[in-house]
Design a protein around this motif. Structure first.
Motif: not given
Length: 354
Positions: A51-59, A68-72
């Motif tokens: 999964w690739r996400g924008m700053h500040p999530f990244y790969e 945990d990092v994004f959707w929650g």
């Protein structure tokens, strides 16, 4: 191949359904933990999913990491969330000779921004969160994805816009004029090929202009070069920080010239995915291009080389392009220049640790 493209879109539609059902629910404690989200993701993605996400999530890798990092955290801040899709297309990847198949979905998430997200203060108002997502379909699952958002627009909604005034108009995020962007039915392969050829030819015109600029020391692009591939009443829908421009002349004044004058040493690095279906095309890179800010672009000083991760989604009308939706990971681009708007915002709102 059209049957497999339809299957790929059905895989992504099923993924949307399972994920969106969890995003539409409101957690009892509005916790960032998202076991139900991870379960929904795990039912649709492969075990080695990237999964690739924008700053500040990244790969991120795997369902639990993405949850945990994004959707929650996003659901905890903005539940209930609903997805509103403007464009959905599938295609065999021209960037790897058709070895992979990708689906592109673009639209908005709509939520009630009731709790902080990335420490951006909540507005307690409805927030349209602009998104585009690319999904590589492997059989009946998604093996790889990339999600781009307009995070600077969220900061603007919350009263923490981090940049000087835009050259284009912020907040203009219109869907296709023809309202036909969700391609539920199979499309004519010849139409798909014509769309991709036109978009790629337009990109080639830009590359040629960059080459001439380096040789002649001028960043002027003749208007007739743009008119080769664009309708006169084109709409270029850019990210917050740059803004949107309507018609060739305003696009040239409000985006093309600032971009060309303000950024030097542009170098293209290719795309991860490049697809077309019917009158729509889409591509993204990780990163597509590097450039060097000369000073003045987005009101910022000169800097060393920085990479841009860019998405383009196009709509063709006849033999020219009519709409272009653009996402740029501007926070990542800024971070490479030592500029961190989220950290500065945290200091302004009194959050000591970040």
């Amino acid at each position: 191949m059209s049957e497999y493209l339809q299957h790929a879109k059905s895989v992504v539609a099923d993924y949307h359904r399972r994920l969106d059902e969890t995003l539409a629910s409101v957690p009892d404690q509005r916790s960032a933990a998202g076991d139900d989200i991870a379960a929904a993701l795990a039912s649709s993605i492969t075990g080695d999913h990237l999964w690739r996400g924008m700053h500040p999530f990244y790969e991120q890798h795997g369902a639990h990491a993405v949850a945990d990092v994004f959707w929650g955290p996003l659901r905890a801040a903005m539940a209930p969330l609903q997805r509103r899709v403007d464009v959905l297309l599938a295609g065999d990847n021209d960037a790897d000779g058709g070895a992979t198949t990708w689906v592109c979905s673009m639209g908005h998430f709509l939520g009630l921004f009731d709790s902080p997200w990335l420490d951006i203060p909540p507005t307690r108002r409805a927030l349209p969160l602009r998104y585009v997502e690319f999904s590589r379909v492997d059989g009946d699952r998604i093996g790889e994805s990339a999600l781009f958002l307009d995070l600077i627009a969220v900061m603007r909604h919350a009263g923490h816009y981090p940049l000087p005034p835009t050259t284009g108009q912020p907040g203009v995020y219109l869907g296709p004029r023809t309202a036909d962007g969700v391609l539920a039915e199979p499309q004519d392969p010849d139409e798909s090929a014509a769309t991709l050829e036109l978009a790629w030819r337009m990109a080639g015109d830009l590359d040629e202009a960059n080459r001439v600029a380096r040789e002649q020391g001028s960043d002027r692009m003749p208007r007739d070069v743009l008119a080769r591939c664009w309708h006169e009443d084109m709409l270029w829908i850019g990210p917050d920080g740059i803004g949107s421009s309507y018609t060739i002349d305003r696009y040239q004044q409000q985006h093309s010239y600032p971009f060309r004058f303000g950024l030097a040493d542009k170098e293209f690095h290719g795309h991860v995915a490049r697809i077309a279906e019917g009158c729509y095309a889409a591509w993204f890179g990780w990163a597509n291009v590097t450039n060097r800010p000369r000073g003045g672009y987005l009101g910022l000083p000169s800097s060393g080389p920085a990479e841009m991760r860019v998405v383009d989604v196009y709509r063709r009308e006849g033999d020219k392009l009519a709409d272009n939706w653009v996402f740029i990971d501007l926070l990542h681009w800024l971070s490479q220049q030592g500029l961190r708007p989220l950290e500065r915002m945290r200091r302004l709102v009194g959050i000591e640790e970040f």
